[in-house]
Design a protein around this motif. Structure first.
Motif, PDB file in Angstrom:
ATOM      1  N   UNK A  93       0.787  -1.232   0.000  1.00  0.00           N
ATOM      2  CA  UNK A  93       0.000   0.000   0.000  1.00  0.00           C
ATOM      3  C   UNK A  93       0.811   1.270   0.000  1.00  0.00           C
ATOM      4  N   UNK A  94       2.145   1.141  -0.059  1.00  0.00           N
ATOM      5  CA  UNK A  94       3.050   2.304  -0.095  1.00  0.00           C
ATOM      6  C   UNK A  94       2.844   3.226   1.108  1.00  0.00           C
ATOM      7  N   UNK A  95       2.690   2.613   2.293  1.00  0.00           N
ATOM      8  CA  UNK A  95       2.578   3.411   3.517  1.00  0.00           C
ATOM      9  C   UNK A  95       3.847   4.232   3.708  1.00  0.00           C
ATOM     10  N   UNK A  96       3.649   5.463   4.154  1.00  0.00           N
ATOM     11  CA  UNK A  96       4.782   6.347   4.405  1.00  0.00           C
ATOM     12  C   UNK A  96       5.382   6.956   3.151  1.00  0.00           C
ATOM     13  N   UNK A  97       4.727   6.723   1.995  1.00  0.00           N
ATOM     14  CA  UNK A  97       5.261   7.230   0.736  1.00  0.00           C
ATOM     15  C   UNK A  97       4.325   8.297   0.159  1.00  0.00           C
ATOM     16  N   UNK A  98       4.889   9.207  -0.584  1.00  0.00           N
ATOM     17  CA  UNK A  98       4.122  10.208  -1.328  1.00  0.00           C
ATOM     18  C   UNK A  98       4.498  10.098  -2.804  1.00  0.00           C
ATOM     19  N   UNK A  99       3.656  10.636  -3.666  1.00  0.00           N
ATOM     20  CA  UNK A  99       3.907  10.583  -5.108  1.00  0.00           C
ATOM     21  C   UNK A  99       4.560  11.877  -5.575  1.00  0.00           C
ATOM     22  N   UNK A 100       5.699  11.753  -6.232  1.00  0.00           N
ATOM     23  CA  UNK A 100       6.379  12.921  -6.787  1.00  0.00           C
ATOM     24  C   UNK A 100       6.319  12.841  -8.311  1.00  0.00           C
TER      25      UNK A 100
END
Length: 242
Positions: free
Chosen positions: A50-57
């Motif tokens: 779920x890509x916890x702790x990640x943001x989309x750049x």
């Protein structure tokens, strides 16, 4: 950090059950290490799935486009259809000095589309999205996983003017063969058209000098070639709509 925590909590749980199986604090220590182990594994899975702790750049790049195939008077953008034809690999060039064409990726996370614009210079706008850590805490927490800047998606937008023709490679090959086959006929038609115009001009003004006749012939030849190119462009445009 999570990897270290998983190893330490697993070791702690094993040591407590082996070395301190009679201690009064064993149930509480078991619970502590078990919670740490399950929590760490859960956070690890959450990050992976779920890509916890990640943001989309999102990173955007702009490149100029030049015609892909050499057809006089035509700017071509080619593509190779995949599967049912809705998915396409585009073949393009970003410089006239470029010998080998570039291609977009055949990837479900890569999409490509064509937009008609009024701009004189055609360009390729590429938006690439990657996952990055939201802050230093998550970077520390997930240290060692190597998933910072992980690829998410890419979108290619080919912005071309109305004078550009978008063809499949199959259509382009067919048009090139047809152009070569009709080259002799086209030259004959051009010569006939120029000759007819010259005869009409001399009939209207028999006093034309040799220099004037030569200038008129150049003018008529250029006009006939422009008309032939326009007819070719119309055929290409019709082919691109099929």
């Amino acid at each position: 950090m999570l990897l270290t925590l998983i190893i330490l909590s697993a070791l702690g749980f094993a040591i407590v059950n082996i070395e301190f199986h009679k201690a009064r604090l064993r149930p509480w220590l078991d619970l502590l290490f078990l919670v740490l182990l399950i929590g760490s594994v859960g956070l690890l899975i959450g990050n992976d799935k779920g890509h916890w702790g990640m943001a989309t750049r999102t990173t955007t790049t702009h490149q100029t486009l030049t015609t892909t195939a050499d057809l006089p008077g035509a700017n071509l953008l080619l593509y190779q259809p995949l599967g049912n034809g809705h998915e396409k690999i585009f073949i393009y060039k970003t410089s006239t000095q470029q010998k080998k064409s570039l291609t977009t990726s055949a990837d479900v996370r890569t999409t490509s589309n064509v937009t008609r614009t009024k701009e004189k210079q055609a360009q390729l706008v590429t938006k690439t999205q990657r996952y990055v850590y939201r802050n230093g805490f998550y970077r520390f927490l997930y240290a060692g996983l190597g998933n910072n800047n992980a690829f998410k998606s890419r979108q290619h937008n080919f912005k071309v003017g109305q004078n550009w023709i978008v063809l499949s490679t199959k259509q382009a090959k067919k048009m090139q063969k047809a152009a070569k086959a009709s080259q002799a006929q086209l030259k004959q038609q051009l010569a006939s058209a120029v000759k007819a115009k010259m005869q009409a001009a001399l009939k209207q003004n028999p006093q034309l000098t040799a220099a004037q006749q030569q200038a008129l012939q150049k003018q008529f030849t250029a006009a006939a070639k422009a008309q032939a190119q326009q007819q070719l462009l119309q055929k290409l445009q019709q082919a691109s709509l099929k």
